[in-house]
Design a protein around this motif. Structure first.
Motif, PDB file in Angstrom:
ATOM      1  N   ILE A   1       1.136  -1.024   0.477  1.00 48.60           N
ATOM      2  CA  ILE A   1       0.209   0.275   0.211  1.00 48.60           C
ATOM      3  C   ILE A   1       0.663   1.321   0.245  1.00 48.60           C
ATOM      4  O   ILE A   1       1.657   2.070   0.651  1.00 48.60           O
ATOM      5  N   GLY A   2       1.606   2.026  -1.361  1.00 52.37           N
ATOM      6  CA  GLY A   2       2.010   2.821  -1.312  1.00 52.37           C
ATOM      7  C   GLY A   2       0.761   4.152  -0.967  1.00 52.37           C
ATOM      8  O   GLY A   2       0.341   4.051  -1.738  1.00 52.37           O
ATOM      9  N   LEU A   3       1.846   5.342  -0.903  1.00 55.79           N
ATOM     10  CA  LEU A   3       1.142   6.254  -0.572  1.00 55.79           C
ATOM     11  C   LEU A   3       2.264   7.782  -0.176  1.00 55.79           C
ATOM     12  O   LEU A   3       2.911   7.637  -0.113  1.00 55.79           O
ATOM     13  N   ASP A   4       1.145   9.066  -1.077  1.00 53.26           N
ATOM     14  CA  ASP A   4       1.882  10.133  -1.132  1.00 53.26           C
ATOM     15  C   ASP A   4       1.055  10.401   0.658  1.00 53.26           C
ATOM     16  O   ASP A   4       0.875  10.049   1.067  1.00 53.26           O
TER      17      ASP A   4
ATOM     18  N   LEU B   1       9.398   3.831  -5.988  1.00 52.55           N
ATOM     19  CA  LEU B   1       7.563   2.805  -5.455  1.00 52.55           C
ATOM     20  C   LEU B   1       8.341   1.788  -7.027  1.00 52.55           C
ATOM     21  O   LEU B   1       8.449   0.274  -6.133  1.00 52.55           O
ATOM     22  N   SER B   2       8.823   1.971  -7.827  1.00 54.87           N
ATOM     23  CA  SER B   2       9.309   0.221  -8.382  1.00 54.87           C
ATOM     24  C   SER B   2      10.350  -0.371  -7.598  1.00 54.87           C
ATOM     25  O   SER B   2      10.160  -1.914  -7.391  1.00 54.87           O
ATOM     26  N   LEU B   3      11.604   0.288  -7.119  1.00 50.56           N
ATOM     27  CA  LEU B   3      12.412  -0.395  -6.673  1.00 50.56           C
ATOM     28  C   LEU B   3      12.051  -1.184  -5.758  1.00 50.56           C
ATOM     29  O   LEU B   3      12.983  -2.007  -4.987  1.00 50.56           O
ATOM     30  N   PHE B   4      11.091  -0.091  -4.565  1.00 46.14           N
ATOM     31  CA  PHE B   4      10.279  -1.348  -3.163  1.00 46.14           C
ATOM     32  C   PHE B   4       9.971  -2.197  -3.812  1.00 46.14           C
ATOM     33  O   PHE B   4       9.804  -3.195  -2.805  1.00 46.14           O
ATOM     34  N   LEU B   5       8.861  -2.197  -4.573  1.00 41.26           N
ATOM     35  CA  LEU B   5       7.913  -3.176  -5.363  1.00 41.26           C
ATOM     36  C   LEU B   5       9.215  -4.494  -5.815  1.00 41.26           C
ATOM     37  O   LEU B   5       8.708  -5.610  -5.089  1.00 41.26           O
ATOM     38  N   SER B   6      10.063  -4.129  -6.467  1.00 39.68           N
ATOM     39  CA  SER B   6      11.190  -5.547  -6.380  1.00 39.68           C
ATOM     40  C   SER B   6      11.604  -5.648  -4.677  1.00 39.68           C
ATOM     41  O   SER B   6      11.660  -6.981  -4.859  1.00 39.68           O
ATOM     42  N   GLU B   7      12.126  -4.715  -4.489  1.00 38.60           N
ATOM     43  CA  GLU B   7      12.570  -5.530  -3.434  1.00 38.60           C
ATOM     44  C   GLU B   7      11.847  -6.005  -2.350  1.00 38.60           C
ATOM     45  O   GLU B   7      12.912  -7.536  -1.444  1.00 38.60           O
ATOM     46  N   ARG B   8      10.762  -6.033  -2.085  1.00 37.54           N
ATOM     47  CA  ARG B   8       9.554  -6.589  -1.500  1.00 37.54           C
ATOM     48  C   ARG B   8       8.870  -7.805  -2.139  1.00 37.54           C
ATOM     49  O   ARG B   8       8.109  -8.264  -1.004  1.00 37.54           O
ATOM     50  N   ALA B   9       9.353  -8.060  -3.122  1.00 34.64           N
ATOM     51  CA  ALA B   9       8.721  -9.650  -3.694  1.00 34.64           C
ATOM     52  C   ALA B   9       6.967  -9.675  -4.141  1.00 34.64           C
ATOM     53  O   ALA B   9       6.310  -9.999  -3.484  1.00 34.64           O
ATOM     54  N   ALA B  10       6.519  -8.122  -3.967  1.00 31.79           N
ATOM     55  CA  ALA B  10       5.064  -7.753  -3.726  1.00 31.79           C
ATOM     56  C   ALA B  10       4.156  -7.964  -5.405  1.00 31.79           C
ATOM     57  O   ALA B  10       4.831  -8.297  -6.490  1.00 31.79           O
ATOM     58  N   ARG B  11       3.445  -9.139  -4.516  1.00 30.95           N
ATOM     59  CA  ARG B  11       2.207  -9.617  -5.348  1.00 30.95           C
ATOM     60  C   ARG B  11       0.773  -8.956  -5.813  1.00 30.95           C
ATOM     61  O   ARG B  11       0.087  -9.259  -6.971  1.00 30.95           O
ATOM     62  N   SER B  12       1.180  -7.332  -5.290  1.00 28.95           N
ATOM     63  CA  SER B  12      -0.001  -6.287  -5.648  1.00 28.95           C
ATOM     64  C   SER B  12       0.218  -5.272  -5.327  1.00 28.95           C
ATOM     65  O   SER B  12       0.844  -5.242  -4.322  1.00 28.95           O
ATOM     66  N   VAL B  13      -0.129  -4.286  -5.782  1.00 26.57           N
ATOM     67  CA  VAL B  13       0.305  -2.344  -5.086  1.00 26.57           C
ATOM     68  C   VAL B  13      -1.486  -1.908  -5.461  1.00 26.57           C
ATOM     69  O   VAL B  13      -1.906  -1.955  -6.465  1.00 26.57           O
ATOM     70  N   LEU B  14      -1.299  -1.069  -4.815  1.00 23.65           N
ATOM     71  CA  LEU B  14      -1.691   0.206  -4.432  1.00 23.65           C
ATOM     72  C   LEU B  14      -1.233   1.624  -4.107  1.00 23.65           C
ATOM     73  O   LEU B  14      -0.288   1.621  -3.310  1.00 23.65           O
ATOM     74  N   PHE B  15      -1.327   2.308  -4.646  1.00 24.26           N
ATOM     75  CA  PHE B  15      -0.910   3.720  -4.910  1.00 24.26           C
ATOM     76  C   PHE B  15      -1.801   4.953  -5.069  1.00 24.26           C
ATOM     77  O   PHE B  15      -3.084   4.785  -5.993  1.00 24.26           O
ATOM     78  N   ALA B  16      -1.675   6.298  -4.151  1.00 21.60           N
ATOM     79  CA  ALA B  16      -2.822   7.173  -3.190  1.00 21.60           C
ATOM     80  C   ALA B  16      -1.951   8.157  -3.341  1.00 21.60           C
ATOM     81  O   ALA B  16      -1.046   8.861  -3.139  1.00 21.60           O
TER      82      ALA B  16
END
Length: 256
Positions: free
Chosen positions: A13-16, A180-195
């Motif tokens: 869950i990504g947020l500004d 955000l891209s680097l963080f998703l890769s680092e965490r091996a995310a399977r889904s993402v929300l950004f607001a």
């Protein structure tokens, strides 16, 4: 949203921050987080892979304006567009760029020569922001400043990040999308929300789309910026709407 709801342990869950978790106010130093946000994020943090705040603010400022955020399980704050990182109570960052203090030192003379009124300068440590919200003519003042600030930024190896009645002069090489891209890769995310709410969040929207993950983009809507609403999967009414949406997600996780 189905992917996030069915597999919260794989969701980021990504947020500004400004305009998304906190209201836009005339004085950035008073942009305190929505009163229910920390509690809602703590509920989310107990279920999801990670909650990450991606902001142009220094992490220390985010935590100061966001009482309770440091208690959110697994929270990461990527400040200065990813140049600084707060995690587990510690901040890590490369040395500050020399161009920022040099730019800030030259700003008063430049602003005085342009004859602009009501302009405020915010020292963000690794960046410097010039706000026109308090000017008698915010739009006109912003237009007057664009070219001179672009030249000043170029002189000192910086770039200009436009926002809601603000022009921020900061180091190149990182933006919210890259962070955000680097963080998703680092965490091996399977889904993402950004607001997000402002032009700087468009790169994060791009990162969601480019990730090849099930993703959803959320716009914290306002009358000042429409570009995000045109791109977003979901548009809500400012920080109040963002917190309400996140609260619904947290409640759904708890029920399941």
């Amino acid at each position: 949203m189905e992917a996030i709801l069915s597999d919260p342990a794989g969701a980021v869950i990504g947020l500004d921050f400004d305009g998304t978790l906190s209201p836009i106010v005339p004085d950035p130093a008073e942009a305190v987080i929505h009163p229910k946000a920390a509690e809602v994020l703590a509920d989310l943090g107990a279920h999801v892979l990670s909650v990450v705040i991606v902001t142009g603010r220094p992490p220390a400022t985010v935590l100061e304006l966001g009482p309770g955020l440091s208690d959110v399980p697994g929270l990461v704050v990527l400040g200065h567009y990813g140049f600084e990182r707060w995690e587990h109570g510690r901040v890590s960052a490369p040395p500050p760029p020399a161009g920022v203090p040099r730019t800030e030192a030259e700003l008063p003379l430049l602003l005085d020569s342009l004859g602009v009124e009501g302009v405020t300068v915010e020292d963000k440590g690794r960046a410097v922001a010039v706000h026109t919200r308090r000017s008698p003519d915010p739009d006109g003042t912003l237009a007057t400043l664009r070219e001179p600030l672009a030249k000043l930024a170029e002189k000192h190896g910086l770039v200009v990040e436009p926002g809601r009645y603000v022009l921020e002069l900061r180091p190149p090489g990182m933006d919210k999308g890259q962070a955000l891209s680097l963080f998703l890769s680092e965490r091996a995310a399977r889904s993402v929300l950004f607001a997000g709410d402002d032009l700087g969040d468009l790169t994060a929207f791009d990162a969601v789309e480019a990730s090849n993950l099930p993703g959803v983009t959320v716009c914290s809507g306002s009358a000042e910026v429409t570009a995000l609403a045109e791109r977003a999967d979901i548009v809500v009414d400012g920080p109040e709407g963002v917190v309400a949406l996140l609260g619904e997600l947290a409640a759904a996780f708890s029920r399941s």
